[in-house]
Design an enzyme around this catalytic site. Structure first.
Site, short mmCIF file in Angstrom:
data_model
loop_
_atom_site.label_atom_id
_atom_site.label_comp_id
_atom_site.label_asym_id
_atom_site.label_seq_id
_atom_site.Cartn_x
_atom_site.Cartn_y
_atom_site.Cartn_z
N VAL A 9 0.87 -1.18 0.00
CA VAL A 9 0.00 0.00 0.00
C VAL A 9 0.90 1.22 0.00
CG1 VAL A 9 -2.01 -1.05 1.11
CG2 VAL A 9 -0.19 -0.08 2.51
N SER A 10 0.43 2.30 -0.61
CA SER A 10 1.31 3.45 -0.82
C SER A 10 1.19 4.54 0.23
CB SER A 10 1.03 4.07 -2.20
OG SER A 10 -0.34 4.44 -2.31
N THR A 11 0.11 4.54 1.03
CA THR A 11 -0.08 5.61 2.00
C THR A 11 0.03 5.10 3.42
OG1 THR A 11 -2.48 5.37 2.17
CG2 THR A 11 -1.65 6.77 0.39
#
Length: 221
Positions: A9-11
């Site tokens: 996941v990027s956040t």
């Protein structure tokens, strides 16, 4: 043969909430079971809060997984964009893993993309689309910032000299605006940006480089 999974996941909020990571892990476990593969929980590498724009080998968990892979091993990714957002990196990694005889499976692409020509073609096409989507999102963010700036709204970063931020809106700061007016008068009178910077230091106890002075005067137009 070892089977590995990779979720990302990027956040930070996604990493904290864990929903997306759990969903990806469940998806990979179900996929492995449907193919008769053993995917131990310890073999699932979780990349939390890392952008897809970072090359796979340069990510903490991606790099660790990349270094462990041996001939005959297999990696399962839930989706193409969990692994890559950069076409060049995607194709380079795929080529290197194929050379190392490592099998790569993308669930959203239907399975193995290293074992047959059709899968590799689909992988190439969708990698290009993943890069396009990343660039489109970046363009949209820039456009939103430009629109907010045109509306006089604060778009982040350092507060501009001469203004304060009230409810995300740039509002003129009277005392600093008065200094800018004096700076403008000095410039009109022929003073250089360096001269104005020296004047600010001596008379107003403010430190600005010549380029900083130029920026303030340009922003205040």
């Amino acid at each position: 043969m070892a089977v590995y999974g990779y979720a990302r996941v990027s956040t930070v909020s996604q990493a904290r909430d864990g929903e997306s990571l759990e969903a990806q892990t469940r998806q990979m476990s179900a996929y492995a079971a449907s193919r008769g593969l053993d995917l131990p929980p310890d073999n699932v590498f979780v990349e939390a809060g890392v952008s897809g724009g970072v090359e796979f080998q340069c990510r903490p968990e991606g790099g660790r997984l990349y270094g462990l892979l041996q001939p005959g091993d297999l990696i399962v990714f839930p989706k193409l964009d969990r692994a890559f957002r950069n076409t060049r990196n995607a194709l380079n990694v795929l080529h290197e893993l194929r050379e190392r005889k490592v099998h790569v499976h993308f669930i959203d692409l239907g399975g193995d993309v290293t074992g047959n020509g059709i899968g590799a073609i689909v992988f190439t096409i969708l990698s290009a689309f993943a890069t396009f989507e990343k660039e489109r999102i970046a363009t949209r963010i820039r456009e939103v910032k430009q629109m907010k700036k045109a509306q006089g709204k604060f778009t982040g970063g350092r507060r501009a000299f001469g203004y304060e931020v009230v409810d995300s809106v740039k509002v003129p700061k009277p005392d600093e605006q008065a200094i800018i007016a004096e700076m403008r008068a000095l410039r009109t009178g022929g003073a250089s940006y360096r001269d104005i910077g020296s004047w600010l230091g001596e008379q107003r106890k403010l430190t600005f480089s010549p380029m900083g002075v130029r920026h303030i005067l340009n922003e205040a137009r």
